[in-house]
Motif scaffolding. Structure first.
Motif, short mmCIF file in Angstrom:
data_model
loop_
_atom_site.label_atom_id
_atom_site.label_comp_id
_atom_site.label_asym_id
_atom_site.label_seq_id
_atom_site.Cartn_x
_atom_site.Cartn_y
_atom_site.Cartn_z
N VAL A 1 0.85 -1.19 0.00
CA VAL A 1 0.00 0.00 0.00
C VAL A 1 0.88 1.24 0.00
CG1 VAL A 1 -1.79 1.28 1.24
CG2 VAL A 1 -1.81 -1.23 1.26
N ALA A 2 0.63 2.15 -0.94
CA ALA A 2 1.38 3.40 -1.01
C ALA A 2 0.97 4.32 0.13
CB ALA A 2 1.14 4.09 -2.35
N THR A 3 1.91 4.85 0.89
CA THR A 3 1.59 5.76 1.97
C THR A 3 1.50 7.21 1.50
OG1 THR A 3 3.92 6.02 2.54
CG2 THR A 3 2.69 4.27 3.67
N GLU A 4 1.89 7.45 0.26
CA GLU A 4 1.76 8.75 -0.39
C GLU A 4 1.63 8.52 -1.88
OE1 GLU A 4 6.06 10.52 -1.02
OE2 GLU A 4 5.85 9.78 1.06
N ALA A 5 1.23 9.53 -2.62
CA ALA A 5 1.12 9.37 -4.07
C ALA A 5 2.51 9.08 -4.66
CB ALA A 5 0.53 10.62 -4.70
N LEU A 6 2.61 7.97 -5.42
CA LEU A 6 3.90 7.55 -5.97
C LEU A 6 3.86 7.60 -7.49
CD1 LEU A 6 4.51 4.41 -3.68
CD2 LEU A 6 5.23 6.78 -3.30
N PRO A 7 4.87 8.21 -8.13
CA PRO A 7 4.85 8.37 -9.59
C PRO A 7 5.39 7.14 -10.31
CG PRO A 7 6.75 9.48 -8.69
CD PRO A 7 5.97 8.95 -7.51
N VAL A 8 4.95 6.96 -11.53
CA VAL A 8 5.46 5.89 -12.37
C VAL A 8 6.98 6.02 -12.49
CG1 VAL A 8 5.07 7.25 -14.48
CG2 VAL A 8 5.22 4.76 -14.64
N GLY A 9 7.66 4.89 -12.47
CA GLY A 9 9.11 4.87 -12.60
C GLY A 9 9.85 4.93 -11.29
N LEU A 10 9.15 5.25 -10.20
CA LEU A 10 9.81 5.32 -8.89
C LEU A 10 10.20 3.91 -8.44
CD1 LEU A 10 10.48 7.18 -6.39
CD2 LEU A 10 8.30 6.39 -5.44
N THR A 11 11.38 3.79 -7.85
CA THR A 11 11.83 2.53 -7.28
C THR A 11 11.55 2.55 -5.77
OG1 THR A 11 13.54 2.23 -8.96
CG2 THR A 11 13.80 1.03 -6.89
N VAL A 12 10.84 1.52 -5.30
CA VAL A 12 10.43 1.45 -3.89
C VAL A 12 11.06 0.22 -3.27
CG1 VAL A 12 8.46 1.33 -2.32
CG2 VAL A 12 8.23 2.53 -4.50
N ASP A 13 11.60 0.38 -2.07
CA ASP A 13 12.18 -0.74 -1.34
C ASP A 13 11.15 -1.29 -0.36
OD1 ASP A 13 14.78 -2.25 -0.51
OD2 ASP A 13 13.90 -1.57 1.38
N ILE A 14 10.78 -2.57 -0.51
CA ILE A 14 9.82 -3.24 0.38
C ILE A 14 10.54 -4.40 1.04
CG2 ILE A 14 7.61 -4.42 0.54
CD1 ILE A 14 7.21 -1.62 -0.37
N PHE A 15 10.92 -4.20 2.31
CA PHE A 15 11.63 -5.24 3.06
C PHE A 15 12.81 -5.80 2.28
CE2 PHE A 15 7.29 -5.83 5.07
CZ PHE A 15 7.63 -5.17 6.24
N GLY A 16 13.61 -4.90 1.70
CA GLY A 16 14.81 -5.31 0.97
C GLY A 16 14.57 -5.72 -0.46
N GLU A 17 13.30 -5.74 -0.88
CA GLU A 17 12.96 -6.09 -2.26
C GLU A 17 12.69 -4.80 -3.03
OE1 GLU A 17 9.71 -8.84 -4.69
OE2 GLU A 17 9.62 -8.66 -2.52
N THR A 18 13.33 -4.63 -4.18
CA THR A 18 13.20 -3.42 -4.97
C THR A 18 12.11 -3.59 -6.02
OG1 THR A 18 15.52 -2.84 -4.64
CG2 THR A 18 14.39 -1.80 -6.49
N ILE A 19 11.12 -2.67 -6.00
CA ILE A 19 10.01 -2.69 -6.95
C ILE A 19 10.01 -1.38 -7.72
CG2 ILE A 19 7.50 -2.85 -7.22
CD1 ILE A 19 8.69 -5.40 -6.12
#
Length: 493
Positions: free
Chosen positions: A14-32
């Motif tokens: 779940v995004a905690t803020e508006a996230l733009p296309v192309g952004l790389t997000v780290d989820i428990f050490g996993e890069t999305i």
């Protein structure tokens, strides 16, 4: 923290803020890497989710994929379908433990002669039928001169029912009015009837049971030449009675809180609802009670509640609670998944299971001790389930007439309404709290800013004790609370 994976087994975050296309997000050490814009509160896929595969959030299915959903893609109504169907059979598999016993606390309340305790000291004017709504409002207006001392206020309540009703509707109206009359937040009650309605005072008394004639008075408008003047004289006496009550130290075990959510968003099940669950467990650990309702918003999460039933009797009653409400939907040709609302969807809630798994968290982890029918008063300490729809006004009113001293109402979108008891608005996110500060009493969105659940639960417990003691008021108490919302299902003549 830009996104949250709630359970280890979830395949969405779940995004905690508006996230733009192309952004790389780290989820428990996993890069999305996001392949689409993801609005705040909305979900995105953490791995490939194949067509027909379940979407897992809160560690449970919230529906299934209508087509393949690639990593980093938005997961919402365009590609998710509910798993809900019709009636189900259930098996009782107990899975609960008692909440931790805590050191009792006290609050300053109003002790009533019948052993109950109120957190407000008001005089209420209750019409048996909508035909006298204008009369009770005029009586209220003329009685304002009596307010003062420990009398918090005189309030007339309006509703459109009480006549031309048959069967269950007729009974539900009388049960509702009886519950309102018995509520300990009212020091005294004036019941105003018309005289020709089918919910007349004699019929109401049959459902009312024992009552204190000094506290509850009746008047039939058709039998008086000037029903307003005569009512005001009765109210003068009732207000004098109310002023004789003083706040006294009472154990928190006397408190009953109603648990409600409305205008939910994608954060409700992450912040505000779990916070209420933690608060409910703490109150029950001190010997108090809470009531959870909104039966249609248990669909998809009902087995979690069923397996927390103390006995098989409560389990069977909960099965009936769920299946009877599904049958009610189906009787009118409606699907049991006619939810979430447009506002819920805009806030990130995709299916009814998504909503329900977040909604039921308000009930914490305590065992289910009892199951109540609509309008039925709370009977035992601990957590009770209550028959009522999810509609905000109807459900909050149902909680009040079953004995809730206050309703704790979580919201991600915001709402100003109040019911006859203090209706506390708890925001799921900080922007709502800042934008609608005239509506919101408590901000659970601080959990997203790093505050711990235990610290915020401590603060909320302090808040409700201060509220119960009259030290503070819910913001809804400053707004109009005159309209009653009574559940209706059937023919009107």
């Amino acid at each position: 923290m830009k996104a949250i994976k709630i359970y280890d087994t979830d395949n969405v975050a779940v995004a905690t803020e508006a996230l733009p296309v192309g952004l790389t997000v780290d989820i428990f050490g996993e890069t999305i890497t996001l392949c689409e814009d993801i609005p705040a509160g909305h979900k995105f896929a953490l791995r490939l989710i194949k067509e027909g595969e379940n979407i897992i959030k809160y560690g449970s299915p919230i529906g299934h994929a209508k087509a393949d959903i690639e990593v980093g893609h938005h997961v919402h109504t365009q590609n998710v379908k509910t798993n809900l169907g019709s009636l189900l059979e259930y098996e009782y598999t107990p899975d609960f433990s008692d909440v931790k016993a805590l050191t009792p606390r006290t609050f300053m309340g109003f002790k009533r002669e019948n052993g109950t305790v109120g957190i407000r000291n008001e005089v209420w004017i209750v019409p048996t039928v909508g035909c006298v709504n204008s009369i009770v409002r005029e009586i209220e207006r003329e009685a304002q001169e009596f307010v003062g001392g420990t009398l918090d206020g005189v309030y007339a309540y309006n509703h459109p029912y009480g006549c031309s009703q048959l069967g269950p509707d007729f009974e539900m109206t009388l049960k509702y009015l009886s519950g309102l009359i018995h509520h300990p937040n009212a020091a005294a009650i004036l019941v105003v009837g018309l005289g020709c309605e089918n919910s007349n005072i004699d019929e109401l008394k049959k459902r009312l049971g024992e009552y204190d004639p000094k506290r509850v008075r009746f008047i039939v408008a058709q039998e008086h030449e000037d029903e307003i003047a005569d009512s005001v004289e009765i109210l003068r006496e009732l207000c004098d009675l109310a002023k004789s009550y003083k706040r006294e130290k009472c154990p928190v075990s006397e408190l009953v809180i109603g648990l409600k959510c409305g205008g939910s968003d994608g954060f409700s099940g992450i912040t505000a609802n779990p916070l209420l669950g933690r608060l409910s467990d703490r109150l029950i650990g001190m010997g108090g009670s809470s009531i959870l309702t909104e039966v249609p918003e248990m669909f998809g999460a009902e087995t979690l509640l069923m397996n927390r039933c103390r006995t098989e009797k409560q389990f069977n009653e909960t099965v009936s609670l769920i299946n009877d409400f599904k049958s009610y939907f189906m009787r009118y040709g409606e699907g049991v998944d006619e939810n979430p609302s447009p506002g819920n969807k805009a806030g990130g809630i995709t299916t009814l299971e998504d909503k329900s798994l977040g909604c039921t968290q308000k009930g914490g982890t305590a065992p289910v001790e009892d199951v109540l029918s609509y309008g039925e008063p709370i009977r035992v300490k601990g957590l009770s389930l209550l028959q009522s729809p999810g509609n905000d006004l109807v459900a909050s009113n149902a909680l009040a007439v079953s004995g809730a001293h206050m309703v704790l109402f979580t919201t991600g979108r915001g709402t100003p309404f109040g019911c006859p008891v203090p209706t506390v608005k708890i925001s799921s996110n900080t922007p709502l709290s800042e934008k609608k500060h005239s509506w919101i009493d408590f901000n659970a969105g601080r959990l997203l800013d790093g505050m711990t659940m235990d610290a915020l639960a401590d603060e909320l417990m302090d808040y409700i004790i201060a509220l119960a003691s009259g030290e503070i008021r819910a913001k809804s108490e400053a707004l109009d609370k005159h309209e009653l919302a009574i559940f209706k299902d059937g023919v009107t003549l």
